[in-house]
Design a protein around this motif. Structure first.
Motif, short mmCIF file in Angstrom:
data_model
loop_
_atom_site.label_atom_id
_atom_site.label_comp_id
_atom_site.label_asym_id
_atom_site.label_seq_id
_atom_site.Cartn_x
_atom_site.Cartn_y
_atom_site.Cartn_z
N VAL B 1020 0.88 -1.16 0.00
CA VAL B 1020 0.00 0.00 0.00
C VAL B 1020 0.91 1.21 0.00
CG1 VAL B 1020 -1.88 1.12 1.21
CG2 VAL B 1020 -1.48 -1.31 1.52
N LEU B 1024 1.80 5.41 3.35
CA LEU B 1024 0.81 4.87 4.26
C LEU B 1024 1.46 3.86 5.20
CD1 LEU B 1024 -2.13 4.35 1.79
CD2 LEU B 1024 -1.61 6.30 3.24
N ALA B 1028 1.89 4.10 9.06
CA ALA B 1028 1.28 3.09 9.92
C ALA B 1028 2.31 2.54 10.89
CB ALA B 1028 0.70 1.98 9.08
N ARG B 1046 -4.73 -7.12 6.96
CA ARG B 1046 -4.66 -6.44 5.69
C ARG B 1046 -4.17 -7.43 4.62
NH1 ARG B 1046 -0.38 -2.47 4.39
NH2 ARG B 1046 0.24 -2.96 6.47
N TYR B 1051 -8.92 -5.27 -0.44
CA TYR B 1051 -9.86 -4.17 -0.38
C TYR B 1051 -10.29 -3.77 -1.78
CZ TYR B 1051 -9.44 -3.62 4.55
OH TYR B 1051 -9.50 -3.83 5.89
N VAL B 1058 -6.21 7.59 -3.84
CA VAL B 1058 -5.55 8.43 -2.84
C VAL B 1058 -5.02 9.67 -3.55
CG1 VAL B 1058 -3.56 8.61 -1.31
CG2 VAL B 1058 -4.93 6.54 -1.34
#
Lengths: 360, 1182
Positions: B1020, B1024, B1028, B1046, B1051, B1058
């Motif tokens: 990702v 990000l 994270a 994840r 997803y 983004v």
């Protein structure tokens, strides 16, 4: 002099896990600030109480704004208002739908109705969980229940897909929905020693083995296939009564089990003495399951009719395992016993449930 | 010329429930452009309608295309009553009109309602077919690119920088029209939103026309502002810098291997580019040419005269014009252009003709300027209280006009008694003037031996023609809104120039207002003849002032220029500020400067071109050659003004880098730190904050009161800035922005800048505290403890910002020219500044130490307040410029944010009380930001942009927009070492330094890339994951589950791309490959259920989040994945808690871009096409 307005908006929405947890736990802003101060963030980041208060209020506001999205987690992924990285989204959802075991024990098997919701303040005082948090958890149960109620297909999978929950949490919710739907009695004093995980395990067993979806009898997409017990099966369970009504069969069964167990356990004598009682207990439970009311008492019956006698005789779980294994298997050797399939389906679940429930 | 606009309405989602009975909505869409409206079918009973409409086609003039937005209204069909509007979407068509920008707008856009906020989304497709327009008399300016970015946009090169463009349009504010009394708030808001959309469209078109007239194709540093003048109307104005930009076509090659390919390429390119531009221009500018050459004769005579005049320290007042005039000329020529008898720049000619003191200054109304020209010795005082007295004479005018303020870096030391002060500066100047003349002689002899102009005449001519032409076209403002420049463009920086003017707002005389076409916009310029008091005239006045200040500083240009207003009731303060500078003529001819790698420090290609040319052309003029090579690091600090006529008291020393030219002791600028600047240590945000109470007054009285307060306010802000700068042991300010806000009972001043230690400038002296009544022993003690405190703070700050000027360097190498006298001089001046404790009294006399006088307890408190600026917490840096010197290895983790606070004051506060509150408010806000962003440590808050306002009597509003960027902690150490080495080596030989620089860059880029590439490739978007992980580190709750989660789950449901946002012009670790157009959005939000929406904070929080969401959605629809140079221009918040109401207006702007991660660029093939597609995919994937 006062701060009239205080707002912070990031392009990527900033969410502090710790504050999120405090918010979920139903803390007020001031309480949350206290907790955070005690947690030592202030020293760590050279911040003042003022800064902490401002941050906490801001976070709380963000969470409140997010809350309506969390009610439909799928929306969180394709909304435009907050730019939240996917792993954060997953965290938000998972934590929002997480629940306290002590809370769920209180409402497990109860009807998810307004009436129950009104009683939540009692639950709150009893469990020490804030009323706000209780309400959130209760509303989550209710929301999940309502959504899957109208859906076809496997229960766990539906929950997982609709609420984007991780596997374990989806299973737990399946258990909650299953219990609520069948209104299993879990609140009796005798059942207090059982944890939610015990029940969730049993629910899993029941869902996987005793519901319509379990056997794949029907075409895959049947309404409520996982939520309701297989009526036909429950009907068939009545046939098992022969094991206790037929004197010969009962004796034969007893001798087979006793022969197999002799010398293998310390509680052999007690077991031999109790065999008929225990067997009657189990078979009676099976025979009664056709009545919805008796389904509700399934767990209390298991405890009263089987677990308690064994416990008073000081069976170990190994004894229990041995006994149930042989008890189940021996029935198949009985000449006149024809209901092997039903017996296996029934005893499989009963055995694993009892084994799970047989602890202090 | 017509164009065809096509729109298709695909679908809607998340619509609100409009029918309570069914909990559903019967939605349809109206698409409107100009006066044409199309409708879709009603899609019954759905919250996610699928219209999938036909293509609606609008055949319109391109003029309209530029002015009008496409207006999409989503409605709920109602059989019995009127249809209810759900919300609207305004789509700016402009990006589609430029071939190099976006080609289609396609995506989910939020449906916005001014009362309810975002209500679902709509999926649309918009395209434009434009026919080529060659009409000479056209009113449209399609194809002119607009950039908010205040530097040459990456992936473009500047072929030509044409100069300043400005425009403003005026209209009546719908909110104040009579009809507003009978229409709903929604209708009123929508009328306003639409009007401002139209006005900014028109404004942009007109500016575009001006650009085309100048021969440019783009506007860089486009700054558009709204003045909500209330009853008197609504002004939308814009300024920008017209440029001719050229797309760098072979970007992947240059991008991935800039080191080996670009220098040679540039060399080849420049000669080709130059003749072509010259050729086309010369055809129609020949008359001008001859005229200017005639003037040149007059000038060339003046050179020798000047030299002698310079040596004779006589009455300077008579020499002012000549001396000034020479210096800028010299500055221009110095970099590699030998001064022959060749044509001078027209600018010089201009200066010459207009620069008799009486003539040039009489043009301005400002009294202080007159003072300046008459008594040059006392210029230092023109910031002090004497000016207001003078000023009051002019104030009886209906619009009180504030005297200008020249704010060169060091003007504020007039705390010392004036008489003493003057005499000292006099002697200082005397002494220095001798050395100056020598230096000038040397320089001139160097120039003389330089031989013929040769090729270099070309650029000169270009400059000449360009400027002559500018003069022809009334482009009298040599202003540039740019804050960062291609290397070699900026030669010298004089200091900050600013001007303010207090005006009384009157109803704008608007002949068309009585007309039925009340919505037709007015070009105010066309009415200037009848109406002298126009907004245009106001600004003209101010710009003239700025220009004259720049001239006084010996500069021919103003860079980093910006304009702003503050309005309260009918009083309006107009402000303009910039940095006086001398620019290179080179950008005219070999302008194609690759600014692509400003951050990764790639300007070396340009440098090498420069040095090679110097060698080739200049041959014997070695000294000038050196200047050319040295100047990147320190050249811009060298004073552009004549030492003999310093327009303010300053101490000049020889440059600490090159030892050859004079530098001031302090430098203030409004621009970004030039990348090539030599900086010691790190920088930090420095803010001066001030509150002044004011009596309530009306009309003229009010204006007079304000204008008499302003000079004090400015002066004190300045003193504060200087104090704080010294306190941090720094000697220069960049990105200085002074904001003055006016309220009914107070004035608010906020000056923000980034302080740095420029290696070229002398080390700042300490701060000395002096008491006026040294009789009491306890008082003395008190002073000495305070002095100690201050000294400790300075030491601590030096350590914190790693300011350890390379003292050793001096000893070892000395100056390039081994001149014993010079060296000893330098050494002495150094010891003066460093041993300030022992030589305190002495240095006081020589003004080396900064003296703060305290005569009462209030002043003591002031000094205490000075010390209360809390240091940034560990791991944080902050600046209001684009990047922080000393930090290079940014990670890709960025977080843009906006924070707004409103503070309610108690009545009856003293100035001091107010000051403290205001200062605390800003400090606390900063503290909150540090806390919020703690998970990004180590990080730097860049481009911290504070905006203050006084929305109501007793309310102070502070809004901050900035970006937090993480950097790798390991590398800075290494880098610090490297930079230390760099400065060491630098002094040894210039050529070696050049080489070293080269090598270092190679090492840096190569070491950076492998580091960032695994990050960039991680599942990702790397920022990000980085965030994270760092957040996980910070949070006490361990969370292993989410990560495993994840990886388990896909997803695929997420369809939202983004979009990164940043106020900077670049994205760290990424390369901007395409600019898609300007984003300029204006929103109004109103509520009459404030409490229900979470109070004022809840209301504004939602609104700002919505604005972000809409910006992101529009960028994504253009095909972009980031907004750069984002800024929130306006945030007007009004509340009425009693009525449970609030209203807020927000104006944001930025550049929509597509970027690719550098790591991705490397991994993918070199082909442009594939890289582009890769990005868009990547953007959506994350």
């Amino acid at each position: 002099m006062s701060v009239e307005l205080d707002v912070f908006v990031g392009n990527t929405t900033i969410m502090d896990k710790e504050v999120y947890q405090l918010w979920l736990n139903g803390y007020t802003v001031n309480d949350a600030v206290k907790v955070r101060i005690e947690g030592g963030v202030m020293e760590e980041c050279e911040a003042s109480a003022e800064v902490l208060l401002s941050d906490t209020m801001d976070q709380y506001r963000t969470f409140q704004m997010c809350e309506r999205l969390l009610h439909h987690p799928a929306k969180l992924a394709n909304q435009l208002l907050f730019q939240i990285p996917p792993d954060r989204q997953a965290m938000l959802i998972e934590r929002y739908y997480a629940f306290d075991d002590s809370f769920v024990r209180e409402v497990l098997g109860k009807k998810l109705s307004k009436g129950t919701k009104k009683d939540l303040d009692d639950v709150s005082t009893k469990t020490g969980i804030t009323l706000k948090s209780c309400r959130r958890q209760f509303d989550n149960f209710k929301r999940v229940f309502k959504v899957v109620e109208e859906l076809k297909g496997p229960l766990v999978e539906n929950i997982r897909q609709h609420f984007l929950l991780p596997d374990q949490l989806a299973r737990d919710y399946a258990a909650i929905v299953f219990f609520a739907n069948n209104r299993f009695e879990t609140g009796k004093k005798k059942l207090q020693y059982l944890t939610f995980q015990d029940f969730a395990f049993c629910a899993g067993q029941l869902i996987n083995n005793w519901t319509l979806g379990a056997v794949g009898k029907t075409n895959n997409m049947m309404e409520d296939m996982d939520v309701d017990l297989d009526k036909e099966f429950l009907q068939d369970l009545k046939d098992l009564k022969i094991l206790i009504t037929d004197k010969d069969l009962l004796d034969q069964h007893k001798s087979l089990v006793c022969n197999a167990l002799r010398g293998k356990t310390n509680v052999f004598n007690e077991m031999e003495a109790n065999f008929k009682n225990l067997s009657r207990g189990l078979v009676n439970i099976a025979a009664k399951l056709i009545n919805a009311k008796d389904v509700r008492d399934f767990f209390i019956d298991l405890v009263e009719k089987f677990i308690e006698p064994c416990r008073s005789d000081k069976w170990t779980s190994i004894d229990m395992n041995l006994y149930l294994t042989h008890y189940t298997n021996s029935a198949h050797i009985l000449d006149t016993f024809k209901h092997h399939a039903v017996w296996t389906r029934y005893m499989g679940v009963i055995k694993s449930c009892i084994l799970r429930m047989y602890h202090d | 010329m017509p164009g065809k606009l096509k729109a298709k309405i695909v679908a809607g989602r998340h619509l609100p429930v409009m029918d309570r009975a069914s909990d559903l909505t019967d939605a349809f869409v109206e698409v409107k452009f100009g006066n044409t409206t199309f409708k879709t079918d009603v899609y019954p009973k759905s919250l996610n309608p699928q219209w999938n409409s036909e293509w609606f086609k609008f055949e319109v003039d391109d003029e309209d295309l530029q002015d009008e937005p496409l207006q999409i209204t989503v409605l709920d069909h109602d059989t019995y009553s009127a249809n209810d509007a759900i919300g609207k979407v305004y789509i700016d068509i402009d990006p589609l009109l430029c071939s190099e920008a976006a080609t289609v707008i396609s995506g989910w856009l939020p449906i916005y309602d001014t009362i309810h906020g975002i209500r679902g989304e709509i999926n649309v497709l918009v395209k434009v077919d434009l026919f080529n327009d060659l009409n000479r008399f056209r009113q449209s300016s399609c194809g002119v690119k607009f950039f908010c970015t205040t530097s040459i946009p990456r992936c473009y090169r500047a072929v030509m920088v044409h100069g300043f463009v400005e425009e403003l349009v005026v209209n009546e504010d719908p909110e104040y029209q009579w009809i507003d009394r009978i229409r709903t708030p929604r209708a009123s808001n929508e009328a306003r939103q639409r009007l401002i959309f139209l006005m900014s469209g028109e404004l942009q078109r007109k500016i575009g026309l001006k650009v085309l007239e100048m021969g440019g194709n783009a506007v860089v540093g486009y700054l558009q502002c709204f003045d909500l003048e209330g009853e008197s109307g609504l002004v939308v104005r814009a300024i920008g810098t017209a440029c001719t930009l050229e797309k760098i076509s072979t970007f992947p090659a240059t991008a991935t291997h800039p080191n080996n390919s670009s220098p040679s390429k540039d060399m080849k390119d420049s000669p080709q580019a130059a003749p072509s531009t010259l050729g086309c221009r010369s055809t129609h500018s020949s008359p001008v040419h001859s005229a200017s050459s005639r003037l040149s004769q007059g000038f060339s005579v003046s050179v020798p005269t000047l030299l002698f005049a310079g040596m004779k320290p006589r009455h300077r007042s008579s020499e002012v014009p000549r001396a000034r005039q020479c210096r800028p000329g010299f500055g221009e020529e110095a970099p590699g252009v030998p001064l022959s008898s060749g044509p001078p720049t027209p600018l010089r000619a201009q200066t010459f003709s207009s620069f008799s003191p009486s003539k040039s200054y009489s043009r301005q109304s400002s009294s202080s300027d007159t003072e300046l020209s008459l008594t040059p010795k006392t210029v230092g005082i023109f910031l002090c209280p004497s000016t207001p007295a003078l000023e009051s004479e002019s104030s009886p005018l209906p619009s009180a006009h504030l005297p200008c303020h020249l704010r060169p870096g060091m003007a504020s030391r007039s705390t010392t008694p004036p008489p003493l002060h003057i005499s000292q500066s006099d002697t200082a100047m005397l002494r220095k003037s001798v050395s100056f003349s020598e230096e000038l002689l040397l320089a001139v002899s160097g120039m003389g031996s330089g031989g013929s102009a040769g090729k270099e005449a070309g650029p000169l001519k270009a400059l000449l023609r360009q400027q002559t032409q500018s003069a022809l076209e009334q482009r009298e403002y040599p202003f540039f809104t740019l804050t960062a420049f291609p290397p070699g463009f900026l030669l010298h920086v004089g200091g900050v120039v600013s001007a303010r003017s207090v005006k009384l707002l009157d109803r704008i005389h608007n002949p068309a207002l009585g007309n039925t076409r009340s919505y037709k916009l007015l070009d105010w310029n066309s009415f200037t003849a009848d109406e002298p008091e126009t907004r245009d005239a106001w600004w003209e006045e101010i710009r003239q002032e700025i220009k004259s200040h720049a001239k006084a500083l010996g500069c021919h240009a103003v860079v980093g220029y910006s304009e702003s207003t503050s309005i309260c009731e009918e009083v309006c303060i107009l402000s303009a500020s910039g940095t006086a500078a001398v620019l290179s003529s080179r950008f005219m001819q070999d302008g194609p400067l690759d600014t692509e790698h400003r951050l990764s420090r790639q300007p070396l290609c340009v440098f090498s071109t420069g040095s090679e040319r110097v060698e080739g052309d200049m041959g014997s003029s070695a000294s000038l050659g050196f200047e050319e090579v040295v100047s990147p690091g320190c050249g811009f600090c060298h004073i552009p003004y004549d030492e003999l006529n310093i327009p303010f008291p300053a101490q000049l020393t020889y440059c600490y880098c090159c030892r050859r030219y004079k530098v001031p002791d302090v430098l203030f600028t409004t621009i970004d730190l030039p990348t090539e600047a030599n900086v010691t240590g790190k920088g930090c945000l420095i803010q001066a904050r001030l509150c002044r109470t004011k009596k309530k007054a009306q009309g003229e009285g009010n204006a007079t009161a304000i204008s008499s307060l302003l000079p004090f306010l400015e002066y004190e802000l300045h003193t504060q800035l200087m104090n704080k700068l010294k306190l941090r042991g720094m000697n220069a300010l960049f990105g200085l922005r002074i904001q003055i806000s006016v309220g009914e009972t107070m004035l608010l001043g906020l000056a923000s800048a980034t302080g740095v230690y420029l290696t070229a400038l002398p080390s700042p002296g300490g701060i000395q505290i002096a008491g006026k009544t040294p009789s009491d022993i306890t008082y003395e003690q008190h002073i000495s403890t305070m002095q100690k405190k201050i000294n400790d703070t300075i030491d601590k700050n030096k350590e914190l910002y790693e300011i350890n000027p390379p003292e050793v360097v001096e000893e070892i190498i000395g100056s390039p020219i081994p001149e014993p006298r010079q060296r000893s001089r330098l050494f002495r001046s150094h010891s003066e500044s460093s041993d300030e404790v022992s030589e305190l009294d002495l240095s006081h006399g020589k003004k080396d130490a900064f003296v703060l006088e305290i005569d009462d307890t209030d002043a003591v408190e002031d000094i205490h307040a000075l010390l209360t600026d809390s240091p940034t917490p560990a791991g944080f840096y902050s600046c209001n410029t684009e990047i922080m010197p000393g930090i290079q290895n940014w990670t890709s983790a960025i977080q843009m944010f906006t924070s707004v606070r409103v503070f309610r004051l108690n009545a009856n506060l003293t100035n001091q009380g107010l000051n403290k509150i205001f200062s605390d408010l800003c400090e606390n806000l900063l503290k909150s930001l540090y806390f919020k962003l703690r998970s990004m440590v180590p990080c730097c808050l860049c481009h911290l942009n504070f905006t203050v306002a006084i929305p109501e009597d007793e309310l102070i509003q502070v809004a901050v927009t900035a970006v937090a960027m993480s950097f790798d902690k390991e590398q800075p150490l290494e880098n610090g070492k490297q930079s230390g080495e760099k400065t060491l080596i630098k002094a040894i030989t210039e050529n070696d330094e050049q080489l070293q620089f080269n090598l270092e860059l190679n090492a840096e880029t190569s070491s950076h890339n492998p580091l960032s590439s695994p990050k960039g490739l991680s599942e990702v978007g790397s920022h990000l994951s980085a965030r994270a992980s760092s957040l996980e580190k910070a949070s006490p709750l361990p969370e292993g589950r989410s990560r495993s989660l994840r990886s388990n789950r896909s997803y695929s449901g997420s369809s939202v791309a983004v979009v990164k946002m940043t106020p900077l012009s670049f994205i760290p670790g990424a390369k901007i490959i395409k600019y898609l157009g300007i984003i300029n959005m204006f929103f109004i939000r109103e509520t009459s259920s404030l409490r229900e929406e979470g109070g004022v904070s809840g209301f504004l929080h939602t609104f700002i989040a919505e604005v972000f969401a809409m910006v992101r959605a529009h960028v994504a629809a253009l095909g972009g994945n980031a907004v750069v140079s984002y800024s929130m221009k306006e945030c007007v918040f009004m509340e009425n808690p009693n009525k449970n109401q609030a209203q807020c207006l927000i104006n944001v702007s930025g550049d929509a871009v597509i970027f690719v991660r550098e790591s991705e660029l490397e991994s993918t093939s070199v082909q442009t096409q594939s890289a582009t597609t890769h990005t868009s995919n990547g953007g959506e994937g994350t």
